[in-house]
Motif scaffolding. Structure first.
Motif, mmCIF file in Angstrom:
data_model
loop_
_atom_site.group_PDB
_atom_site.id
_atom_site.type_symbol
_atom_site.label_atom_id
_atom_site.label_comp_id
_atom_site.label_asym_id
_atom_site.label_seq_id
_atom_site.Cartn_x
_atom_site.Cartn_y
_atom_site.Cartn_z
ATOM 1 N N ASP A 197 4.046 88.190 47.309
ATOM 2 C CA ASP A 197 3.821 86.764 47.069
ATOM 3 C C ASP A 197 2.671 86.511 46.101
ATOM 4 N N VAL A 198 1.557 87.257 46.258
ATOM 5 C CA VAL A 198 0.394 87.017 45.407
ATOM 6 C C VAL A 198 0.715 87.306 43.948
ATOM 7 N N ALA A 199 1.386 88.430 43.690
ATOM 8 C CA ALA A 199 1.729 88.781 42.317
ATOM 9 C C ALA A 199 2.677 87.767 41.705
ATOM 10 N N ILE A 200 3.619 87.260 42.491
ATOM 11 C CA ILE A 200 4.541 86.244 41.979
ATOM 12 C C ILE A 200 3.781 84.975 41.627
ATOM 13 N N ASP A 201 2.877 84.560 42.499
ATOM 14 C CA ASP A 201 2.086 83.367 42.220
ATOM 15 C C ASP A 201 1.188 83.572 41.004
ATOM 16 N N ALA A 202 0.616 84.773 40.865
ATOM 17 C CA ALA A 202 -0.231 85.057 39.702
ATOM 18 C C ALA A 202 0.577 85.027 38.409
ATOM 19 N N ALA A 203 1.811 85.492 38.457
ATOM 20 C CA ALA A 203 2.649 85.442 37.261
ATOM 21 C C ALA A 203 2.909 84.008 36.823
ATOM 22 N N LEU A 204 2.952 83.093 37.781
ATOM 23 C CA LEU A 204 3.207 81.691 37.457
ATOM 24 C C LEU A 204 1.931 80.938 37.104
ATOM 25 N N HIS A 205 0.785 81.390 37.633
ATOM 26 C CA HIS A 205 -0.470 80.655 37.443
ATOM 27 C C HIS A 205 -1.580 81.623 37.032
ATOM 28 N N PRO A 206 -1.558 82.108 35.786
ATOM 29 C CA PRO A 206 -2.623 83.027 35.347
ATOM 30 C C PRO A 206 -3.973 82.332 35.286
ATOM 31 N N ALA A 207 -5.044 83.110 35.478
ATOM 32 C CA ALA A 207 -6.400 82.562 35.375
ATOM 33 C C ALA A 207 -6.715 82.225 33.923
ATOM 34 N N ASP A 208 -7.672 81.346 33.749
ATOM 35 C CA ASP A 208 -8.118 80.994 32.405
ATOM 36 C C ASP A 208 -9.145 82.016 31.926
ATOM 37 N N GLY A 209 -8.957 82.531 30.699
ATOM 38 C CA GLY A 209 -9.897 83.507 30.168
ATOM 39 C C GLY A 209 -9.422 84.088 28.855
ATOM 40 N N PRO A 210 -10.341 84.689 28.080
ATOM 41 C CA PRO A 210 -9.992 85.237 26.764
ATOM 42 C C PRO A 210 -9.641 86.720 26.810
ATOM 43 N N TRP A 211 -9.435 87.278 28.001
ATOM 44 C CA TRP A 211 -9.336 88.730 28.139
ATOM 45 C C TRP A 211 -8.094 89.295 27.451
ATOM 46 N N LEU A 212 -8.305 90.457 26.830
ATOM 47 C CA LEU A 212 -7.208 91.204 26.212
ATOM 48 C C LEU A 212 -7.143 92.634 26.754
ATOM 49 N N TYR A 213 -8.174 93.065 27.451
ATOM 50 C CA TYR A 213 -8.251 94.439 27.946
ATOM 51 C C TYR A 213 -8.767 94.430 29.378
ATOM 52 N N PHE A 214 -8.419 95.468 30.109
ATOM 53 C CA PHE A 214 -9.022 95.689 31.421
ATOM 54 C C PHE A 214 -8.822 97.158 31.793
ATOM 55 N N VAL A 215 -9.721 97.642 32.620
ATOM 56 C CA VAL A 215 -9.613 99.011 33.094
ATOM 57 C C VAL A 215 -10.293 99.086 34.459
ATOM 58 N N THR A 216 -9.675 99.815 35.377
ATOM 59 C CA THR A 216 -10.273 100.057 36.690
ATOM 60 C C THR A 216 -11.297 101.179 36.556
ATOM 61 N N VAL A 217 -12.543 100.886 36.879
ATOM 62 C CA VAL A 217 -13.625 101.851 36.673
ATOM 63 C C VAL A 217 -13.991 102.593 37.956
ATOM 64 N N ASN A 218 -13.436 102.186 39.091
ATOM 65 C CA ASN A 218 -13.706 102.869 40.362
ATOM 66 C C ASN A 218 -12.440 102.824 41.195
ATOM 67 N N LEU A 219 -11.813 103.993 41.370
ATOM 68 C CA LEU A 219 -10.537 104.042 42.072
ATOM 69 C C LEU A 219 -10.705 103.850 43.570
ATOM 70 N N GLU A 220 -11.911 104.051 44.093
ATOM 71 C CA GLU A 220 -12.129 103.879 45.519
ATOM 72 C C GLU A 220 -12.320 102.411 45.881
ATOM 73 N N THR A 221 -13.129 101.707 45.099
ATOM 74 C CA THR A 221 -13.378 100.298 45.383
ATOM 75 C C THR A 221 -12.410 99.367 44.674
ATOM 76 N N GLY A 222 -11.706 99.880 43.660
ATOM 77 C CA GLY A 222 -10.799 99.039 42.894
ATOM 78 C C GLY A 222 -11.499 98.148 41.884
ATOM 79 N N GLU A 223 -12.772 98.411 41.613
ATOM 80 C CA GLU A 223 -13.513 97.575 40.670
ATOM 81 C C GLU A 223 -12.860 97.654 39.282
ATOM 82 N N THR A 224 -12.594 96.501 38.706
ATOM 83 C CA THR A 224 -11.913 96.407 37.411
ATOM 84 C C THR A 224 -12.755 95.559 36.468
ATOM 85 N N VAL A 225 -12.885 96.032 35.224
ATOM 86 C CA VAL A 225 -13.659 95.327 34.206
ATOM 87 C C VAL A 225 -12.687 94.714 33.199
#
Length: 611
Positions: A560-588
């Protein structure tokens, strides 16, 4: 005029053909010794030439066949030799690769064992060092406290001695002044005081510290107690005089009597103040380190009892004790994974866990949780869980394991997506097996299972307000979000990155460059990295490093969350992202390539630090 051949002229040097020469037999057959004609000679010559040419051709054809046969044989030998060499190279390469994998696995296992042994040894050393330090601190604190108590006792004794000496001197001075004011007598007593024998002073003190009446004196009545004596020229002492005299009393050993009540009360108050100050100092300065030290020796957090409510807990294929313990803690079944691990390791033989769904409760003790997992009555035979992002092949395998329906039957039931109502673009049920917990009756069929999972996806899409014509693109985008995001908050940011990258005005190439799509095209779900060769492989239709736009289809089953996110993306200028910690899931998330490359370096450092 016809010219005759040379053999027709007399005296010619050209002989007639002999019997041994070609044509002799033909001449004899004609019944005479006449030479052959030119025509016959030409025919003979042509016959010989034709025969020679035929023989030459036959020999050439034989040579050609022989050469071709030799060439073919050589080609076959070379092809076989190359094939054998290639097979040997492949076998050797596979053997070497297998040896390297085994060696690397053994090396990694050895490194992990060594790291764990070193960690345990370090933990023990630290614990022992902390314990010794704590013991030394306690001993030093006790020694200091003892020294302070002794110093304080000595100081108090000294203060008391000084105070007593000063008090005696002051009392003597005051007594002397009072006696001088009343008029001194030879025995240094006031005129109204009479000599007393030993022991009489104690009785006097116990009798209200007043002078005893003269023996035989009729003035013993209480009303005349303080009346002037007729035979005493000095007047009776006033109230102030009597108080001063009482202050000047001494005990049977000649020491001044002290008023102990007030002094004892003062000491008690001072002691209570010191205790309060010490307790405050302990609370602010020692409580935290002492508590941290004691926690190392306390057992892990654990609930008591069999818990309350109901939790459907899933053990997936390949889950070990540590994974199960962590999942139990995450779902609120046990208080800590450590308590469950301690309970598992304390049993002999160690328990065996089987994949499936189990009926548990919230806030169970580690012992109760383990007993429940080992009790066959708690296993829900026809219940299974599809996790968010799970591939369709794994979802069908989970359904097969729980229901007992052969995997082949489930795959056959899912083979025709359009018969199940999926969009025309769908070539499989990927993306349309909704993540949830499912329970089926014992006689359920493969078709019913697959249809239930698909219909649940349609229900989620309808509840999210997705029109039928947008189902396909929504599921594709949602599957990317589900596989790439590490949290609910990140899901909406990942959705924005997808939208921005598909906008030519913001990202000209239109390449999503997602490793998850490459993995899906390779059918490999065991890693989070991709190689240069894999990213450059244009034969992979799901390779978004070389193919712009969305992939050909979903790469997992979104929730459900992914479906809702596909319909309502957050506002932002981002073009890149990478997960920097596989244990905590921290993503930049980054808007520029420079920011993204800095984040990638953090991820590479994480991989290096964590093996």
């Amino acid at each position: 005029m016809t010219q005759l051949p040379p053999g027709r002229h007399g005296g010619t040097d050209q002989p007639y053909p002999s019997a041994t020469q070609p044509g002799a037999a033909q001449a004899g057959a004609r019944g005479g010794s006449a030479p052959p004609s030119r025509r016959e000679l030409r025919e003979l010559e042509q016959q010989r030439a034709a025969a020679a040419e035929a023989e030459r051709r036959r020999i050439a054809e034989l040579e050609e066949r022989r050469a071709e046969a030799e060439w073919r044989a050589e080609q076959e030998r070379q092809a076989e030799a190359e094939w054998r060499a290639e097979q040997e190279r492949q076998a050797e390469a596979e053997w070497r690769a297998e040896q390297e994998r085994q060696a690397e696995a053994e090396w990694r296992a050895e490194q992990e064992r060594q790291a764990e042994a070193e960690w345990r040894a370090e933990q023990e050393r630290q614990a022992e060092a902390e314990w010794r330090a704590e013991q030394e601190r306690q001993a030093q604190a006790e020694w200091r406290a003892e020294q302070e108590r002794q110093a304080e006792a000595e100081w108090r004794a000294e203060q008391e001695r000084q105070a007593q000496a000063e008090w005696r001197a002051e009392q003597e001075r005051l007594a002397h002044e009072q006696r001088a004011a009343r008029g001194a007598v030879p025995d240094e007593r006031a005129p109204w005081e009479e000599p007393v024998v030993e022991g009489e002073e104690r009785v006097r003190a116990a009798d209200g510290r007043r002078p005893a009446a003269r023996q035989g004196d009729p003035a013993t009545d209480a009303s005349d107690l303080f009346a002037p004596w007729d035979d005493d020229p000095a007047p009776r002492p006033s109230r102030a005089d009597r108080r001063a005299a009482a202050a000047d009393e001494v005990d049977e050993h000649g020491r001044p009597r002290r008023r102990r009540g007030r002094r004892a009360m003062g000491c008690l108050v001072a002691l209570l103040v010191l205790v309060a100050i010490g307790a405050g100092a302990w609370f602010f300065f020692l409580q935290a380190p002492v508590a941290a030290f004691l926690e190392r020796f306390e057992p892990p957090a654990d609930y008591s009892g069999s818990g309350s409510g109901e939790v459907v807990f899933m053990i997936n294929e390949g889950d070990g004790g540590v994974t199960i313990a962590s999942n139990l803690e995450d779902e609120g079944v046990v208080a800590s994974a450590e308590a469950f691990i301690d309970e598992v390791t304390s049993r002999s033989p160690h328990p065996t866990f089987y994949p499936g769904a189990y009926r548990l409760a919230s806030e169970m003790s580690a012992k109760s949780a383990l007993d429940a997992l080992l009790d066959p009555a708690n296993k829900l035979e026809n219940t299974f869980v599809i996790q968010e992002g799970l591939w369709a092949r794994d979802a069908l395998a989970a359904a097969s394991a729980a229901t007992g329906i052969p995997l082949e039957e489930l795959q056959a039931a899912a083979a025709d997506p359009q018969a199940l109502g999926l969009p025309a673009q769908a070539t499989s049920v990927e993306g349309f097996l909704f993540p949830a917990t499912y329970t089926f009756p014992p006689d359920v069929t493969a078709q019913q299972v697959v249809k239930t999972l698909v219909d649940r996806t349609f229900q989620a899409l309808d509840e999210a307000g997705v029109p039928a014509e947008q189902r396909w693109e929504t599921i594709v985008v949602a599957s990317l979000i589900e596989r790439e995001s590490g949290s609910e908050e990140d899901s909406y940011k990942v959705s924005r990155v997808i939208k921005n990258r598909l906008d030519p005005a913001l990202f000209e190439s239109g390449l999503l460059q997602f490793d998850s799509t490459v993995h899906y095209g390779l059918g490999d779900d065991s890693t989070v990295e991709t190689s240069d060769a894999e990213r450059a492989d244009a034969s992979n239709p799901y390779n978004t490093y070389v193919h712009p736009g969305l992939p050909p289809g979903p790469i997992g089953n979104p929730g459900d969350v992914a479906i809702d996110a596909a319909l309502h993306p957050a506002d932002g200028p981002w073009l890149y992202f990478v997960t920097v910690n596989l244990e905590t899931g921290e993503t930049v998330f980054s808007a520029t390539l420079e920011e993204h490359e800095a984040a990638v370096q953090r991820f590479l450092q994480y991989l290096e630090d964590n093996g």
